[in-house]
Scaffold this motif. Structure first.
Motif, mmCIF file in Angstrom:
data_model
loop_
_atom_site.group_PDB
_atom_site.id
_atom_site.type_symbol
_atom_site.label_atom_id
_atom_site.label_comp_id
_atom_site.label_asym_id
_atom_site.label_seq_id
_atom_site.Cartn_x
_atom_site.Cartn_y
_atom_site.Cartn_z
ATOM 1 N N ALA A 220 0.942 -1.246 0.121
ATOM 2 C CA ALA A 220 -0.324 -0.099 0.071
ATOM 3 C C ALA A 220 0.908 1.144 -0.061
ATOM 4 C CB ALA A 220 -1.219 0.242 1.372
ATOM 5 N N GLN A 221 1.788 1.247 0.886
ATOM 6 C CA GLN A 221 2.863 2.046 1.136
ATOM 7 C C GLN A 221 3.339 2.675 -0.469
ATOM 8 O OE1 GLN A 221 5.828 1.720 3.760
ATOM 9 N NE2 GLN A 221 4.112 2.205 5.936
ATOM 10 N N ALA A 222 3.479 2.020 -1.402
ATOM 11 C CA ALA A 222 4.595 2.048 -2.769
ATOM 12 C C ALA A 222 3.665 2.481 -3.494
ATOM 13 C CB ALA A 222 4.497 0.736 -2.966
ATOM 14 N N ARG A 223 1.827 1.845 -3.432
ATOM 15 C CA ARG A 223 1.275 2.139 -4.375
ATOM 16 C C ARG A 223 0.788 3.679 -4.525
ATOM 17 N NH1 ARG A 223 -1.985 -1.458 -7.095
ATOM 18 N NH2 ARG A 223 -0.732 -2.561 -5.416
ATOM 19 N N ALA A 224 0.863 4.493 -2.880
ATOM 20 C CA ALA A 224 0.086 5.459 -2.948
ATOM 21 C C ALA A 224 1.573 6.435 -2.784
ATOM 22 C CB ALA A 224 0.901 5.565 -1.156
ATOM 23 N N THR A 225 3.282 5.788 -2.681
ATOM 24 C CA THR A 225 4.126 6.651 -3.431
ATOM 25 C C THR A 225 4.369 6.806 -4.330
ATOM 26 O OG1 THR A 225 6.075 5.356 -1.771
ATOM 27 C CG2 THR A 225 6.725 6.138 -3.850
ATOM 28 N N VAL A 226 4.078 5.374 -5.920
ATOM 29 C CA VAL A 226 3.504 5.613 -7.237
ATOM 30 C C VAL A 226 1.911 6.972 -7.528
ATOM 31 C CG1 VAL A 226 2.415 4.763 -9.211
ATOM 32 C CG2 VAL A 226 4.261 3.618 -7.509
ATOM 33 N N ALA A 227 1.084 7.220 -6.809
ATOM 34 C CA ALA A 227 0.407 8.193 -7.181
ATOM 35 C C ALA A 227 0.724 9.213 -6.995
ATOM 36 C CB ALA A 227 -0.852 7.584 -6.723
ATOM 37 N N GLN A 228 1.490 9.933 -5.411
ATOM 38 C CA GLN A 228 2.270 11.137 -5.220
ATOM 39 C C GLN A 228 3.496 11.426 -6.673
ATOM 40 O OE1 GLN A 228 4.338 10.561 -2.039
ATOM 41 N NE2 GLN A 228 4.547 12.777 -2.564
ATOM 42 N N LEU A 229 3.886 10.189 -7.511
ATOM 43 C CA LEU A 229 5.357 10.647 -8.089
ATOM 44 C C LEU A 229 4.428 10.873 -9.144
ATOM 45 C CD1 LEU A 229 7.728 8.321 -6.992
ATOM 46 C CD2 LEU A 229 7.771 10.543 -6.760
ATOM 47 N N GLN A 230 2.700 10.310 -9.494
ATOM 48 C CA GLN A 230 2.856 10.736 -11.233
ATOM 49 C C GLN A 230 1.557 12.325 -10.771
ATOM 50 O OE1 GLN A 230 -0.283 7.058 -10.836
ATOM 51 N NE2 GLN A 230 0.727 5.873 -12.408
ATOM 52 N N ARG A 231 1.702 12.186 -9.658
ATOM 53 C CA ARG A 231 1.015 13.968 -9.318
ATOM 54 C C ARG A 231 1.893 14.643 -9.059
ATOM 55 N NH1 ARG A 231 -1.270 13.032 -4.791
ATOM 56 N NH2 ARG A 231 0.311 14.626 -3.726
ATOM 57 N N GLN A 232 2.885 14.647 -9.242
ATOM 58 C CA GLN A 232 4.240 15.220 -9.122
ATOM 59 C C GLN A 232 4.728 15.389 -10.639
ATOM 60 O OE1 GLN A 232 5.263 17.185 -6.483
ATOM 61 N NE2 GLN A 232 6.211 18.399 -8.048
ATOM 62 N N ARG A 233 4.618 14.286 -11.477
ATOM 63 C CA ARG A 233 5.746 14.591 -12.497
ATOM 64 C C ARG A 233 4.224 15.330 -13.833
ATOM 65 N NH1 ARG A 233 4.872 10.191 -16.256
ATOM 66 N NH2 ARG A 233 2.090 10.249 -16.141
ATOM 67 N N ASP A 234 2.569 15.261 -13.239
ATOM 68 C CA ASP A 234 2.153 15.663 -13.810
ATOM 69 C C ASP A 234 2.271 17.170 -14.150
ATOM 70 O OD1 ASP A 234 1.252 13.504 -15.118
ATOM 71 O OD2 ASP A 234 -0.742 13.145 -13.704
ATOM 72 N N ALA A 235 2.484 17.448 -12.720
ATOM 73 C CA ALA A 235 2.074 19.137 -12.092
ATOM 74 C C ALA A 235 3.541 19.935 -12.791
ATOM 75 C CB ALA A 235 2.220 19.259 -10.722
ATOM 76 N N ASP A 236 4.658 18.985 -12.548
ATOM 77 C CA ASP A 236 5.572 19.792 -13.422
ATOM 78 C C ASP A 236 5.749 18.857 -14.999
ATOM 79 O OD1 ASP A 236 7.232 19.471 -10.869
ATOM 80 O OD2 ASP A 236 7.970 17.902 -11.191
ATOM 81 N N LEU A 237 5.249 18.512 -15.050
ATOM 82 C CA LEU A 237 5.229 18.967 -16.889
ATOM 83 C C LEU A 237 4.032 20.517 -17.144
ATOM 84 C CD1 LEU A 237 4.914 17.816 -19.321
ATOM 85 C CD2 LEU A 237 3.291 16.204 -19.086
ATOM 86 N N ASN A 238 3.338 20.340 -16.473
ATOM 87 C CA ASN A 238 2.165 21.555 -16.937
ATOM 88 C C ASN A 238 2.417 23.103 -16.467
ATOM 89 O OD1 ASN A 238 -0.282 19.730 -17.265
ATOM 90 N ND2 ASN A 238 -0.832 19.998 -15.129
ATOM 91 N N ALA A 239 3.615 23.081 -15.764
ATOM 92 C CA ALA A 239 4.601 23.451 -15.710
ATOM 93 C C ALA A 239 5.696 24.072 -16.557
ATOM 94 C CB ALA A 239 6.039 23.591 -14.466
ATOM 95 N N LEU A 240 6.245 23.131 -17.664
ATOM 96 C CA LEU A 240 7.383 22.793 -18.131
ATOM 97 C C LEU A 240 6.549 23.335 -19.296
ATOM 98 C CD1 LEU A 240 10.060 22.802 -20.019
ATOM 99 C CD2 LEU A 240 8.942 19.954 -20.317
#
Length: 475
Positions: A220-240
């Motif tokens: 469950a921790q690994a799944r939460a980390t993946v979701a968090q990193l996906q959200r961070q990746r999408d935010a950084d892509l929008n910023a770019l």
């Protein structure tokens, strides 16, 4: 006619020669640098010239991204338009130092000395009102406008440098996001597989309920980390995409950082002397603002003295319109006025005080900009060796963790190590991999910070008023 023209134009020529003969502005002196003479961690033999961003950036995808950002940035477009506006304003200010001549025809009907109504028509050149700039008011206004132009030109260059480094930072950050997400997804797949095996063991009594719950927690921790990193990746892509001004196609997005990060950016050479920081565009902007404030003092002081203006005309006069062409007589007039304000409730003296305080504020802002530049350059220079050492140390730690994971897994496969030992080393390996990505990103971003702190390709010798057009060109 020639004699009359000579008599008329001679005072105008003398006035042009006398204009600006006295300058009441203080002599400009660049403030002493309030920083140490040399930067730390820099070699005196290092070249002062820095590479252009195309030489700094080695990845062709990132070069294309930067080209798009420079072509489509609205902030950069505004900075360039500010330069064009300042250039036009300078032309207006310079024009005030010259007489404005016009050609026209005027008519008047009025009683003469005998009381009879008569018509008078005149046509020719007219000088409406020309101020003799004996005390340098107009000259200092022109000097201030020229310095403002150069300040805005430096601001445009600073905006260009900031856009390049900000876009490159966003692109590299996205690359780190992609790598961390890939590692997290791999960890999640491993945890899910472990959970499946432990659940089978628990079904046949080979694993306890506590073991099963522990593995479920890790999954469950690994799944939460993946979701968090996906959200961070999408935010950084929008910023770019916001920096570039468009949604980038997939072929221009970065891939995995782990394989090619060492080749994305070239090393940044450094120089030792703090004086060379004056080539940074933001410092050039601050200094030109100081020059403009200094010139404004001269303009305010000149307003304390009398204002001398000339007006006149030269042409033909007649009592009929047709006579202006056929039988008019040559007519010329010239007049002057001297105006000195004797009471304005202290307005002019207050204007001088305001100009002097603005100059002192500009000095403080310039000195603060120098100190900020020195701090940024010193921090980035000192961080160069430290980041490289940290990358090397973290790489060594990762290799050790990988070997420890390999040995522990061998023991676990033959039953010589507990599941707790195996899961613990797996967590340590994942943590070491994620940490190395962050450290590599930090080292790359420090190169960009150093490049920007030293002025990048936008740094150069201080701008001069003799070439505002070339200095104002940001691209």
């Amino acid at each position: 006619m020639i004699r009359r023209l000579t008599m008329t134009l001679t005072p105008l020529a003398l006035s042009l020669g006398l204009a600006g003969c006295l300058n009441l502005a203080p002599d400009y002196q660049r403030p002493a640098l309030p920083v140490p003479a040399a930067l730390p961690e820099a070699s005196a033999a290092a070249p002062a010239a820095l590479p252009g961003w195309r030489e700094l950036v080695r990845d062709e995808r990132l070069r294309q991204v930067l080209n798009r950002a420079l072509a489509q940035s609205r902030d950069l477009r505004v900075a360039v338009l500010n330069v064009e506006r300042s250039r036009a304003q300078l032309r207006i200010t310079d024009a005030d130092r010259w007489p404005a001549l016009s050609v026209g025809v005027t008519g008047q009907r009025a009683p003469n000395s005998s009381g009879n109504e008569t018509n008078t028509f005149t046509g020719g050149l007219q000088l409406a009102s020309y101020e003799l700039d004996l005390f340098g008011r107009l000259r200092n206004n022109s000097d201030a406008a020229s310095a403002t132009l150069l300040s805005n030109a430096a601001a445009a260059r600073s905006a260009r440098l900031s856009l390049v480094t900000a876009t490159a930072t966003a692109w590299l950050t996205l690359a780190a996001d992609e790598e961390q997400l890939r590692l997290a997804q791999r960890t999640l797949a491993t945890r899910d597989e472990t959970l499946r095996l432990v659940r089978l063991q628990a079904d046949v009594g080979a694993a306890s309920e506590l073991d099963l719950r522990g593995v479920q927690t890790l999954s469950a921790q690994a799944r939460a980390t993946v979701a968090q990193l996906q959200r961070q990746r999408d935010a950084d892509l929008n910023a770019l995409n916001l920096l570039v001004g468009e949604s980038l196609p997939p072929e221009l997005l970065p891939g995995s950082m782990a394989a090619t990060d060492a080749h994305w950016l070239a090393d940044v050479p450094a120089f030792a002397s703090s004086d060379l920081l004056l080539g940074r565009p933001d410092l050039m902007q601050a200094e030109q603002s100081l020059v403009a404030a200094n010139a404004n003092i001269g303009a305010a002081r000149a307003a304390l003295f009398p204002a001398i203006t000339l007006s006149g005309s030269y042409g033909v006069a007649s009592d009929s319109l047709s006579g202006l062409i056929h039988d008019g007589i040559t007519a010329s007039t010239i007049s002057g006025s001297v105006l000195l304000s004797i009471f304005d409730a202290g307005r002019r003296q207050a204007n001088v005080k305001v100009a002097e305080v603005n100059r002192d504020i500009a000095v403080a802002q310039y000195e603060k900009a120098v100190q900020t530049a020195f701090s940024e350059a010193a921090t980035a220079l000192q961080g160069q060796a430290q980041w490289r050492a940290q990358v090397q140390a973290q790489s060594g730690l990762l290799e050790a963790e990988r070997e420890r994971y390999r040995l522990t897994k061998l023991k676990y496969d033959v039953g010589a190590a507990s599941q707790l030992d195996y899961l613990d080393i797996e967590r340590s390996l994942a943590s070491a991999e994620q940490a190395l990505v962050q450290v590599r990103l930090g080292e790359l971003l420090n190169r960009l910070s150093l490049y920007k702190a030293l002025g990048g390709e936008e740094r150069g010798t201080p701008l001069s008023a003799e070439a505002p057009a070339s200095a104002a060109e940001p691209s």
